[in-house]
Design a protein around this motif. Structure first.
Motif, PDB file in Angstrom:
ATOM      1  N   PRO A  69      40.934  56.046  23.983  1.00 34.02           N
ATOM      2  CA  PRO A  69      39.946  56.761  24.799  1.00 34.02           C
ATOM      3  C   PRO A  69      39.565  56.027  26.069  1.00 34.02           C
ATOM      4  N   ALA A  70      39.525  54.712  26.040  1.00 32.45           N
ATOM      5  CA  ALA A  70      39.153  53.966  27.245  1.00 32.45           C
ATOM      6  C   ALA A  70      40.193  54.149  28.335  1.00 32.45           C
ATOM      7  N   LEU A  75      40.210  53.297  32.275  1.00 27.96           N
ATOM      8  CA  LEU A  75      39.883  51.891  32.071  1.00 27.96           C
ATOM      9  C   LEU A  75      39.215  51.287  33.299  1.00 27.96           C
ATOM     10  N   ASN A  76      38.392  52.101  33.964  1.00 26.78           N
ATOM     11  CA  ASN A  76      37.630  51.579  35.086  1.00 26.78           C
ATOM     12  C   ASN A  76      36.291  51.004  34.627  1.00 26.78           C
ATOM     13  N   LYS A  77      36.041  51.115  33.327  1.00 31.37           N
ATOM     14  CA  LYS A  77      34.817  50.559  32.781  1.00 31.37           C
ATOM     15  C   LYS A  77      34.962  49.050  32.621  1.00 31.37           C
ATOM     16  N   PRO A  78      33.846  48.326  32.556  1.00 30.01           N
ATOM     17  CA  PRO A  78      33.945  46.884  32.292  1.00 30.01           C
ATOM     18  C   PRO A  78      34.639  46.630  30.967  1.00 30.01           C
ATOM     19  N   ILE A  79      35.406  45.552  30.882  1.00 25.74           N
ATOM     20  CA  ILE A  79      36.183  45.280  29.678  1.00 25.74           C
ATOM     21  C   ILE A  79      35.301  45.022  28.471  1.00 25.74           C
ATOM     22  N   ASN A  80      34.015  44.692  28.694  1.00 30.18           N
ATOM     23  CA  ASN A  80      33.114  44.433  27.574  1.00 30.18           C
ATOM     24  C   ASN A  80      32.255  45.653  27.234  1.00 30.18           C
ATOM     25  N   VAL A  84      35.244  49.943  24.593  1.00 31.33           N
ATOM     26  CA  VAL A  84      36.395  49.051  24.570  1.00 31.33           C
ATOM     27  C   VAL A  84      36.285  48.057  23.432  1.00 31.33           C
ATOM     28  N   GLU A  85      35.105  47.516  23.231  1.00 31.63           N
ATOM     29  CA  GLU A  85      34.930  46.514  22.174  1.00 31.63           C
ATOM     30  C   GLU A  85      35.181  47.110  20.789  1.00 31.63           C
ATOM     31  N   LEU A  86      34.741  48.322  20.564  1.00 30.09           N
ATOM     32  CA  LEU A  86      34.992  48.977  19.271  1.00 30.09           C
ATOM     33  C   LEU A  86      36.483  49.200  19.063  1.00 30.09           C
ATOM     34  N   PHE A  87      37.169  49.626  20.123  1.00 33.13           N
ATOM     35  CA  PHE A  87      38.604  49.848  20.013  1.00 33.13           C
ATOM     36  C   PHE A  87      39.326  48.531  19.741  1.00 33.13           C
ATOM     37  N   CYS A  88      38.952  47.483  20.449  1.00 37.09           N
ATOM     38  CA  CYS A  88      39.597  46.176  20.251  1.00 37.09           C
ATOM     39  C   CYS A  88      39.395  45.676  18.826  1.00 37.09           C
ATOM     40  N   ALA A  89      38.205  45.866  18.305  1.00 38.80           N
ATOM     41  CA  ALA A  89      37.935  45.433  16.931  1.00 38.80           C
ATOM     42  C   ALA A  89      38.815  46.189  15.947  1.00 38.80           C
ATOM     43  N   ALA A  90      38.975  47.484  16.172  1.00 32.89           N
ATOM     44  CA  ALA A  90      39.825  48.284  15.292  1.00 32.89           C
ATOM     45  C   ALA A  90      41.274  47.832  15.388  1.00 32.89           C
ATOM     46  N   MET A  91      41.753  47.521  16.583  1.00 37.21           N
ATOM     47  CA  MET A  91      43.145  47.108  16.756  1.00 37.21           C
ATOM     48  C   MET A  91      43.401  45.730  16.137  1.00 37.21           C
ATOM     49  N   LYS A  92      42.416  44.866  16.138  1.00 37.27           N
ATOM     50  CA  LYS A  92      42.596  43.550  15.503  1.00 37.27           C
ATOM     51  C   LYS A  92      42.869  43.698  14.009  1.00 37.27           C
ATOM     52  N   THR A  93      42.270  44.699  13.389  1.00 34.68           N
ATOM     53  CA  THR A  93      42.511  44.910  11.955  1.00 34.68           C
ATOM     54  C   THR A  93      43.926  45.419  11.704  1.00 34.68           C
ATOM     55  N   GLU A  94      44.600  45.956  12.731  1.00 33.12           N
ATOM     56  CA  GLU A  94      45.988  46.411  12.582  1.00 33.12           C
ATOM     57  C   GLU A  94      46.961  45.246  12.423  1.00 33.12           C
ATOM     58  N   PHE A 112      43.063  43.718  28.655  1.00 27.03           N
ATOM     59  CA  PHE A 112      42.803  44.632  27.546  1.00 27.03           C
ATOM     60  C   PHE A 112      43.675  44.295  26.344  1.00 27.03           C
ATOM     61  N   ILE A 113      45.000  44.197  26.535  1.00 31.48           N
ATOM     62  CA  ILE A 113      45.858  43.954  25.371  1.00 31.48           C
ATOM     63  C   ILE A 113      45.717  42.525  24.852  1.00 31.48           C
ATOM     64  N   ASN A 114      45.255  41.615  25.710  1.00 26.82           N
ATOM     65  CA  ASN A 114      45.006  40.248  25.231  1.00 26.82           C
ATOM     66  C   ASN A 114      43.827  40.187  24.266  1.00 26.82           C
ATOM     67  N   LYS A 115      43.029  41.245  24.220  1.00 28.98           N
ATOM     68  CA  LYS A 115      41.878  41.292  23.318  1.00 28.98           C
ATOM     69  C   LYS A 115      42.195  41.993  21.999  1.00 28.98           C
ATOM     70  N   LEU A 116      43.465  42.411  21.802  1.00 28.89           N
ATOM     71  CA  LEU A 116      43.792  43.220  20.627  1.00 28.89           C
ATOM     72  C   LEU A 116      44.351  42.402  19.456  1.00 28.89           C
ATOM     73  N   GLY A 117      44.464  41.092  19.636  1.00 26.82           N
ATOM     74  CA  GLY A 117      44.790  40.214  18.516  1.00 26.82           C
ATOM     75  C   GLY A 117      46.238  40.211  18.084  1.00 26.82           C
ATOM     76  N   ALA A 118      47.177  40.517  18.970  1.00 25.07           N
ATOM     77  CA  ALA A 118      48.596  40.527  18.601  1.00 25.07           C
ATOM     78  C   ALA A 118      49.156  39.122  18.541  1.00 25.07           C
ATOM     79  N   GLY A 119      50.222  38.972  17.762  1.00 25.00           N
ATOM     80  CA  GLY A 119      50.896  37.682  17.694  1.00 25.00           C
ATOM     81  C   GLY A 119      51.605  37.330  18.991  1.00 25.00           C
ATOM     82  N   LEU A 120      52.079  38.350  19.704  1.00 28.18           N
ATOM     83  CA  LEU A 120      52.799  38.148  20.962  1.00 28.18           C
ATOM     84  C   LEU A 120      52.516  39.324  21.881  1.00 28.18           C
ATOM     85  N   THR A 121      52.303  39.034  23.163  1.00 28.56           N
ATOM     86  CA  THR A 121      52.085  40.094  24.147  1.00 28.56           C
ATOM     87  C   THR A 121      53.189  40.059  25.193  1.00 28.56           C
TER      88      THR A 121
END
Length: 361
Positions: A69-70, A75-80, A84-94, A112-121
């Motif tokens: 949704p962001a 994605l013109n909204k602030p990254i915090n 965005v924070e809710l989405f990032c938290a959900a993606m970290k659980t993936e 944005f993608i650096n906040k999603l908790g992936a092993g590699l970007t």
């Protein structure tokens, strides 16, 4: 940065791509390359909501689509922001092993993608965008299919299949059936006269000239458009001497079926032109010259181009092509003129007749 194969087989790969129809179509070979290289990994697409609906109705290499949704808001909204924070938290659980993006130069999405908790970007990066683990620079003038394949190669994913492909389903055929019933089995040419940017619009009168010539050759004409393009499509119909079938209500699936079964598609440089290629239709695309480098087809067996070489604004004579065309509109040139209106009718009609003639052999 390295493009070598990964040290261990990834179990979960996410690709961020939240843009429009044409942009999505040109990612398909790269997405197929990832699935071909890592067939046992779950391939998740982070995309706009319309993509989820479109892919749910047909086979594809994508295992799952998660709406972003962001990004659908730009994605013109602030990254915090809370969203965005809710989405990032959900993606970290993936717990994605890899997240890569096919979303431009990285300035708005790398953080944005650096906040999603992936092993590699992985993806594209031009300073001042945040670094990724693996990246290529974003250089504007590159064919978009090849650009996305180069991004896939960052994680060792390759394919020999370069053409985008979209499968048309029975449901798509059923949606298009009422339009085709009006055609009554006669060969038809689809003309798509709309586009999101006035600078890519060929004049309605010229589309009408092509349509009337094709009617004389025995073809039915179907004028397609999005609901917001109804006025453009109606202007073409009004300018015609002959009759045409107006079609502005099909969903993407029904449009895909209509395009696939056509004798030819003639269109401005816009999403339905890319969809037509992906479903196997023959096409004549109307392009502004710089955009051919990014959006022109890779092959010519079924595809032809009518190209405008006008580089100067008709009003102020500024060349709005630096650092890239029309993005953003230059403050010293935002005049609403078509840059393709100077293409003669003959430069569209002649390749159209060539393709139609070849199809009969």
């Amino acid at each position: 940065m390295t493009t070598a194969y990964l040290s261990s087989e990834p179990l979960k790969i996410a690709v961020l791509h939240a843009k429009a129809l044409g942009d999505f179509i040109v990612t398909l070979p790269a997405l197929a390359a990832i699935k071909e290289t890592y067939p046992h990994a779950e391939l998740v697409l982070l995309a706009k909501p319309w993509v989820k609906k479109f892919l749910a109705a047909r086979p594809s290499v994508i295992d799952r689509v998660i709406s972003v949704p962001a990004l659908s808001a730009g994605l013109n909204k602030p990254i915090n922001s809370a969203e965005v924070e809710l989405f990032c938290a959900a993606m970290k659980t993936e717990k994605f092993d890899i997240i890569l993006h096919m979303q431009g130069d990285g300035r708005t999405v790398n953080s944005f993608i650096n906040k999603l908790g992936a092993g590699l970007t992985a993806g594209m990066r031009n300073p001042p965008a945040e670094p990724l683990d693996r990246f290529i620079p974003y250089v504007h003038y590159q064919n978009e299919v090849l650009r996305n394949l180069e991004i896939a190669a960052l994680i060792g994913a390759y394919t020999s299949k370069l053409e985008p492909q979209v499968e048309v389903t029975q449901s798509d055929e059923q949606e298009a059936a009422p339009v085709r019933a009006v055609i009554k089995g006669r060969p038809y040419v689809v003309i798509h006269a709309g586009a999101d940017d006035i600078r890519r619009l060929w004049p309605a009168s010229k589309f009408a000239g092509v349509a009337d010539s094709l009617i004389k050759k025995g073809y039915e004409i179907v004028l397609t458009g999005m609901p917001k393009e109804t006025e453009i499509v109606t202007n073409v119909m009004r300018a015609m001497n002959g009759a045409a079938i107006l079609c502005t209500s099909l969903e993407l699936g029904g449009l895909a079926a209509l395009l696939q079964n056509s004798a030819l598609v003639i269109s401005n440089d816009t999403g339905p032109l890319h969809l037509a290629r992906a479903v196997g239709a023959s096409t004549v695309g109307i392009f502004w010259a710089p955009n051919v480098l990014n959006w022109g087809p890779l092959s010519r067996s079924r595809h032809r181009l009518a190209i405008s070489w006008r580089l100067e604004c008709p009003q102020c004579r500024i060349k709005p092509v630096s650092p890239w065309p029309f993005q953003p509109v230059r403050p010293d040139c935002d005049h609403p003129y078509s840059f393709v209106e100077n293409i003669p009718v003959a430069e569209v009609l002649e390749p159209a007749l060539e393709l139609l003639s070849a199809a009969k052999i």
